[in-house]
Scaffold this motif. Sequence first.
Motif, PDB file in Angstrom:
ATOM      1  N   GLY A 113     126.090 -11.994  60.122  1.00 51.31           N
ATOM      2  CA  GLY A 113     127.329 -12.496  59.339  1.00 51.31           C
ATOM      3  C   GLY A 113     128.186 -10.690  58.185  1.00 51.31           C
ATOM      4  O   GLY A 113     128.619 -10.654  58.653  1.00 51.31           O
ATOM      5  N   VAL A 114     127.602 -10.998  57.268  1.00 53.25           N
ATOM      6  CA  VAL A 114     127.624 -10.189  56.998  1.00 53.25           C
ATOM      7  C   VAL A 114     127.452  -8.338  56.383  1.00 53.25           C
ATOM      8  O   VAL A 114     128.253  -7.487  56.747  1.00 53.25           O
ATOM      9  CB  VAL A 114     126.302  -9.774  55.009  1.00 53.25           C
ATOM     10  CG1 VAL A 114     127.045  -8.885  54.591  1.00 53.25           C
ATOM     11  CG2 VAL A 114     126.531 -11.302  54.359  1.00 53.25           C
ATOM     12  N   ASN A 153     132.711  -3.596  60.980  1.00 52.43           N
ATOM     13  CA  ASN A 153     133.995  -4.047  61.535  1.00 52.43           C
ATOM     14  C   ASN A 153     135.104  -3.362  60.566  1.00 52.43           C
ATOM     15  O   ASN A 153     136.582  -3.305  61.226  1.00 52.43           O
ATOM     16  CB  ASN A 153     134.323  -4.889  62.027  1.00 52.43           C
ATOM     17  CG  ASN A 153     133.160  -5.284  63.337  1.00 52.43           C
ATOM     18  OD1 ASN A 153     133.616  -4.946  64.266  1.00 52.43           O
ATOM     19  ND2 ASN A 153     132.922  -6.528  63.308  1.00 52.43           N
ATOM     20  N   PHE A 154     135.025  -4.180  58.834  1.00 51.57           N
ATOM     21  CA  PHE A 154     136.010  -4.090  58.150  1.00 51.57           C
ATOM     22  C   PHE A 154     135.324  -3.404  56.926  1.00 51.57           C
ATOM     23  O   PHE A 154     135.595  -3.955  55.857  1.00 51.57           O
ATOM     24  CB  PHE A 154     136.444  -5.609  57.851  1.00 51.57           C
ATOM     25  CG  PHE A 154     137.294  -6.457  59.354  1.00 51.57           C
ATOM     26  CD1 PHE A 154     138.436  -6.113  60.126  1.00 51.57           C
ATOM     27  CD2 PHE A 154     136.246  -6.856  59.219  1.00 51.57           C
ATOM     28  CE1 PHE A 154     138.842  -6.859  60.374  1.00 51.57           C
ATOM     29  CE2 PHE A 154     136.741  -7.714  60.980  1.00 51.57           C
ATOM     30  CZ  PHE A 154     137.989  -7.628  61.652  1.00 51.57           C
ATOM     31  N   ALA A 155     134.952  -1.762  57.171  1.00 49.16           N
ATOM     32  CA  ALA A 155     134.228  -1.196  56.201  1.00 49.16           C
ATOM     33  C   ALA A 155     134.938  -1.321  54.798  1.00 49.16           C
ATOM     34  O   ALA A 155     134.200  -1.853  53.171  1.00 49.16           O
ATOM     35  CB  ALA A 155     133.351  -0.666  56.480  1.00 49.16           C
ATOM     36  N   ALA A 156     136.353  -0.690  54.935  1.00 49.71           N
ATOM     37  CA  ALA A 156     137.184  -0.157  53.467  1.00 49.71           C
ATOM     38  C   ALA A 156     137.357  -1.880  52.846  1.00 49.71           C
ATOM     39  O   ALA A 156     137.431  -1.888  51.613  1.00 49.71           O
ATOM     40  CB  ALA A 156     138.279  -0.071  54.588  1.00 49.71           C
ATOM     41  N   ILE A 157     137.709  -2.768  53.654  1.00 49.96           N
ATOM     42  CA  ILE A 157     138.009  -4.560  52.881  1.00 49.96           C
ATOM     43  C   ILE A 157     137.258  -4.698  52.616  1.00 49.96           C
ATOM     44  O   ILE A 157     136.729  -5.511  51.520  1.00 49.96           O
ATOM     45  CB  ILE A 157     138.920  -5.197  53.982  1.00 49.96           C
ATOM     46  CG1 ILE A 157     139.981  -4.478  54.421  1.00 49.96           C
ATOM     47  CG2 ILE A 157     139.180  -6.511  53.157  1.00 49.96           C
ATOM     48  CD1 ILE A 157     140.739  -5.587  56.060  1.00 49.96           C
ATOM     49  N   GLY A 158     136.107  -4.829  52.927  1.00 45.05           N
ATOM     50  CA  GLY A 158     134.938  -5.555  52.411  1.00 45.05           C
ATOM     51  C   GLY A 158     134.472  -3.874  51.184  1.00 45.05           C
ATOM     52  O   GLY A 158     134.087  -5.267  50.359  1.00 45.05           O
ATOM     53  N   GLY A 189     133.601  -4.076  45.352  1.00 46.24           N
ATOM     54  CA  GLY A 189     133.535  -3.327  44.582  1.00 46.24           C
ATOM     55  C   GLY A 189     134.198  -3.597  43.243  1.00 46.24           C
ATOM     56  O   GLY A 189     133.856  -3.879  42.263  1.00 46.24           O
ATOM     57  N   GLY A 190     135.775  -4.430  44.146  1.00 44.65           N
ATOM     58  CA  GLY A 190     135.949  -4.340  42.629  1.00 44.65           C
ATOM     59  C   GLY A 190     136.032  -5.934  42.763  1.00 44.65           C
ATOM     60  O   GLY A 190     136.034  -6.328  40.858  1.00 44.65           O
ATOM     61  N   LEU A 191     134.923  -6.796  42.917  1.00 51.87           N
ATOM     62  CA  LEU A 191     135.159  -8.216  42.576  1.00 51.87           C
ATOM     63  C   LEU A 191     133.662  -7.863  41.580  1.00 51.87           C
ATOM     64  O   LEU A 191     133.638  -9.197  41.479  1.00 51.87           O
ATOM     65  CB  LEU A 191     134.867  -9.870  43.652  1.00 51.87           C
ATOM     66  CG  LEU A 191     136.819  -9.829  44.313  1.00 51.87           C
ATOM     67  CD1 LEU A 191     136.681 -10.497  45.365  1.00 51.87           C
ATOM     68  CD2 LEU A 191     137.631  -9.836  43.045  1.00 51.87           C
ATOM     69  N   ILE A 206     132.797   3.035  53.551  1.00 55.35           N
ATOM     70  CA  ILE A 206     133.625   3.838  54.346  1.00 55.35           C
ATOM     71  C   ILE A 206     132.631   4.457  55.304  1.00 55.35           C
ATOM     72  O   ILE A 206     132.801   5.060  56.968  1.00 55.35           O
ATOM     73  CB  ILE A 206     134.899   3.953  54.344  1.00 55.35           C
ATOM     74  CG1 ILE A 206     136.071   3.374  54.165  1.00 55.35           C
ATOM     75  CG2 ILE A 206     135.421   5.621  55.782  1.00 55.35           C
ATOM     76  CD1 ILE A 206     137.818   3.841  54.161  1.00 55.35           C
ATOM     77  N   ASN A 207     131.631   5.166  54.140  1.00 52.46           N
ATOM     78  CA  ASN A 207     130.581   6.135  54.537  1.00 52.46           C
ATOM     79  C   ASN A 207     129.575   5.786  55.284  1.00 52.46           C
ATOM     80  O   ASN A 207     128.444   6.271  54.636  1.00 52.46           O
ATOM     81  CB  ASN A 207     131.110   7.132  53.833  1.00 52.46           C
ATOM     82  CG  ASN A 207     132.334   7.834  53.716  1.00 52.46           C
ATOM     83  OD1 ASN A 207     132.454   9.222  53.632  1.00 52.46           O
ATOM     84  ND2 ASN A 207     133.157   7.942  52.439  1.00 52.46           N
TER      85      ASN A 207
END
Length: 469
Positions: A296-297, A303-308, A313-315, A417-418
């Motif tokens: 799941g992770v 599928n949503f690398a940028a959001i993840g 990273g922020g939290l 993303i990378n």
Amino acid sequence: MSSLEQSTKEIVEAVGGKENIAAATHCVTRLRFALKDESLVDEEKLNNLDLVKGSFSTNGQFQVVIGQGTVDKVYKEMVSQTGIGEASKEDVKKASEENLNPIQRAIKTLADIFIPILPAIVTAGLLMGINNILTGPGIFFDETSVVDEFPQWADLASIINLIANTSFVFLPGLIGWSAVNRFGGSPLLGIVLGLMLVHPDLLNAWGYGSAAAEGEIPTWDLFGLAVQKIGYQGQVLPILVASYVLAKIEIFLRKRVPDGIQLLVVAPVALLVTGFASFILIGPVTFFIGNLLTDGVISIFDNFAAIGGLLYGGLYALLVVTGMHHTFLAVDLQLANEGGTFLWPMLALSNIAQGSAALAMMFVLKDEKQKGLSLTSAVSAYLGITEPAMFGVNLRFRYPFIAAIVSSAIAGLFISINGVKAYTIGVGGLPGFLSIQSEYWGSFFIGMAIVLVVPFVLTFILAKVKKEK
């Protein structure tokens, strides 16, 4: 009265007096209190003391940063002044648990299990990095590795790789030792239980997928019940649950079996019952759940690398504040055994961001004591220990903490993303690149540049805006 005696007296008064101290101990740099009521702490008075470099509350403990060497003297003086008996870290942990809710206790339990084995895991990550430098193509030569160019280094790299992999091949043994000890059982039985789950007679867990596809999974026939004969190398959940069961059975038996025959009854029965339960029920169920969670992770980040990356990273720093970051240790270890963890690199960058924000405060602040604390805590964060920077500097002034989490979110987005991955958990700071898989070094170094520069500059900008207001 000497300055040390006076400062110690003022520390005790600032934490609410000796009547408010349930238990106290110290580590290398900090006094650790289990307080009856943390609302009685006068943090302003405490943090203004020359001897105190910072303070924070975490996992039910109130911790006061004093400094290496001095903290031991302060603790002994405090024991002398208050009459509070010297307590072990375990005593303080037990006392502090009374202040925790059920979720916090569960998180603390995970922390108590995984933190003792982190040195072995971090060491493995660093050694994997060294092996990677020797065997990875394209690092020093265009298309070949060091061992390709210098074959005499091949066996050295092989031995380093063997040493590095040991912690992961026998990971259930490490977790079993720590978990059974945490749950109140005999650590030695926990080691045996963990090693039992990776016994060489079992099908290696890493070969399970191909064996299942070919229909060649070996089984035991227990009176008509087919039990899969598979190991749990690199798995976390099976040994965690099995360790809990083993410890509870052992405790149950020790209370009821006469002392004279405990050696003949307790360990054999506890291991036998837990062993059967592990292979018949605990292992298969938790193996499925663990893989489901991991998949799941992975799916989210695929599928949503940028959001993840942006969110994690922020939290991450906020997770550290609440103590919830310990829950991700199990996920990191699971991912590490399935090709590499993409979560841990963001942890390393988050730590560096906190260090950069704290370092900027050294130039912003005027007070010499605060400037010194900012510098030392920044160095600590750059080496993977962020609590002094976060609780002693960044959270106190708020805007450097905001600068750090914004920068960490940007860096997390970029490296996600990378597709940056680490072999496993390593040193969560500047040396962390050694644990990163070599093909991702370029992207990771760019991410590292972001969290070195952006938090520093952003903290300066926010400080100027705050001053102008």
